[in-house]
Design an enzyme around this catalytic site. Structure first.
Site, PDB file in Angstrom:
ATOM      1  N   GLY A  77       0.839  -1.200   0.000  1.00 28.12           N
ATOM      2  CA  GLY A  77       0.000   0.000   0.000  1.00 28.12           C
ATOM      3  C   GLY A  77       0.867   1.241   0.000  1.00 28.12           C
ATOM      4  O   GLY A  77       2.097   1.178   0.058  1.00 28.12           O
ATOM      5  N   ASP A  98      -4.348   7.326  16.182  1.00 25.32           N
ATOM      6  CA  ASP A  98      -4.869   7.169  14.817  1.00 25.32           C
ATOM      7  C   ASP A  98      -5.444   5.774  14.614  1.00 25.32           C
ATOM      8  O   ASP A  98      -5.252   5.159  13.561  1.00 25.32           O
ATOM      9  CB  ASP A  98      -3.772   7.458  13.789  1.00 25.32           C
ATOM     10  CG  ASP A  98      -4.343   7.680  12.380  1.00 25.32           C
ATOM     11  OD1 ASP A  98      -5.517   8.114  12.280  1.00 25.32           O
ATOM     12  OD2 ASP A  98      -3.625   7.429  11.404  1.00 25.32           O
ATOM     13  N   GLY A 157       4.711   7.799   2.256  1.00 25.57           N
ATOM     14  CA  GLY A 157       5.575   6.721   1.828  1.00 25.57           C
ATOM     15  C   GLY A 157       4.856   5.551   1.202  1.00 25.57           C
ATOM     16  O   GLY A 157       3.649   5.583   0.970  1.00 25.57           O
TER      17      GLY A 157
END
Length: 409
Positions: A24, A138, A29
């Site tokens: 992914g 997150d 990045g």
């Protein structure tokens, strides 16, 4: 995890890890499937050359230090890293399995019993993170990987030490995923407390149970307003009744009204045990359910249904029932696609005949069944029997997992 082939511009290796495929990418990045010199699979995260600057290096170095600090069975462990390389990189344990977001999008919401198992497992894992003075900040469906050994938490790129009010973020900037972000984080409150991860975990469990998050809007500004407005209640539509009290408190607007992670574990445990199961049994069922998508088991042939659309099956909380992947939201029934409430039929490979049992004669060359054997004699590839195929092995594994899930131990 789903992978795609490497692009011509991708490096062949980095930090001693041979890169095999892409997993992914994000704004900062790219993540690759890699392999160590000793053959250990790894998820290798590489910062894009276009964003490598002093701030990006500092944030990446912070993520590496945090990964060195966190531990636990629910955390994808750090293997190696180099924040000072020309292209900074880090390698973590590779988890073979989809993230929760992709799983729900493909197979539909999880049964309530399995959501409770997921909640207890993740809450306990986050508890170990918090004991080390860290916050994830997150947590979201995409950061929960459903591996063969249970769910794992990934991506500590935004993690911070709980007692710190320092930040690498520019002033008046909020970093995170808005739809999973608690109001105080969206409002830029500092320092944050462990309640931010409790709220985010609530959004993850809501998504697992319903397929949607507590707030959703196409416009980012509207979404932020919904999250930070105390008068706008989270959307719990479709939540199984037994989960509503727990998710309501976890998604409370005020941080002090949310339960501690230990309370979340105990509430999930109590609801599971009320159904006559131990939490360890529910966890095994969760792993069995998420590790074996229906397409991996083509020998499970459910009874076809005639209706064009099948209504959703109810959530299964019967302790004697093994959760079935066919208990997902309804989809249009096709000739080779079962309805949501269809019961699977096991098609098993017959055992070889006993030594004293007469062996049936081979079909003659005039019979169609002899075509593979004649092709082999003509120099073609050898025919594979169902008993020798990967399909048969997967069926046997599915049976073992089903029986294990039913076991009382």
């Amino acid at each position: 995890m789903q992978t795609t082939p490497l692009s011509p511009e991708d490096p062949a290796q980095i930090g001693g890890f041979e890169l095999l495929a892409r997993i992914g990418q994000g704004g900062m990045g790219q993540v690759f499937l890699g392999e160590s010199p000793g053959g250990e699979p790894a998820a290798v995260k590489v910062i894009k050359p276009s964003v490598v600057d002093s701030t990006a290096r500092l944030r990446f170095a912070q993520e590496i230090e945090i990964l060195k600090t966190v531990w636990g069975a629910r955390i994808a462990q750090l293997l190696d890293a180099d924040a000072e390389a020309e292209q900074p990189w880090l390698a973590t344990e590779y988890v073979e399995g989809p993230d929760l977001g992709k799983h729900v999008a493909t197979h539909g919401p999880l049964p309530a019993l399995l959501v409770l198992s997921l909640g207890a497992t993740l809450a306990e894992g986050l508890g170990y993170v918090h004991k080390q003075g860290l916050l994830h900040r997150d947590l979201k469906p995409a950061n929960i990987l459903l591996g063969p050994n249970g769910p794992k938490i990934i991506d500590f790129g935004l993690a911070v030490f709980a007692e710190s009010s320092a930040s690498l973020t520019a002033a008046n900037t909020v970093v995170g995923t808005p739809s999973c972000m608690p109001p105080e984080q969206a409002n830029g409150v500092k320092p944050l407390t462990s309640a931010v991860d409790v709220y985010a975990l609530g959004t993850v469990l809501l998504f697992a149970a319903t397929g949607h998050l507590p707030y959703h809007a196409k416009n980012i500004h509207v979404l932020f307003h919904m999250v930070t407005d105390p008068a706008t209640a989270p959307d719990l539509t479709g939540t199984p009744p037994e989960l509503v009290p727990l998710l309501t408190t976890m998604l409370s607007y005020d941080a002090q009204d949310r339960p501690a992670l230990t309370d979340v574990v105990q509430q999930c445990r109590a609801l599971v045990e009320a159904q006559g199961l131990k939490l360890a049994q529910a966890r095994r069922r969760l792993t069995t359910y998420t590790a074996a998508p229906p397409l991996d088991f083509p020998t499970l042939l459910p009874t076809p249904v005639s209706e064009s659309v099948v209504p959703p099956a109810p959530m299964v909380l019967d302790p004697s029932a093994v959760p079935s992947r066919h208990q997902t939201p309804a989809v249009p029934a096709e000739p080779d696609m079962p309805g949501a409430d269809a019961q699977p039929t096991m098609v098993l490979v017959p055992p070889p005949p006993a030594a004293d049992e007469p062996v049936q004669p081979e079909p003659t060359a005039s019979e169609p069944q002899d075509a593979p054997r004649r092709a082999q004699r003509a120099g073609g590839p050898p025919a594979r029997s169902l008993r020798q195929s990967a399909q048969a092995r997967r069926t046997a594994q599915q049976l073992r997992e089903v029986y294990a899930a039913r076991a009382a131990f």
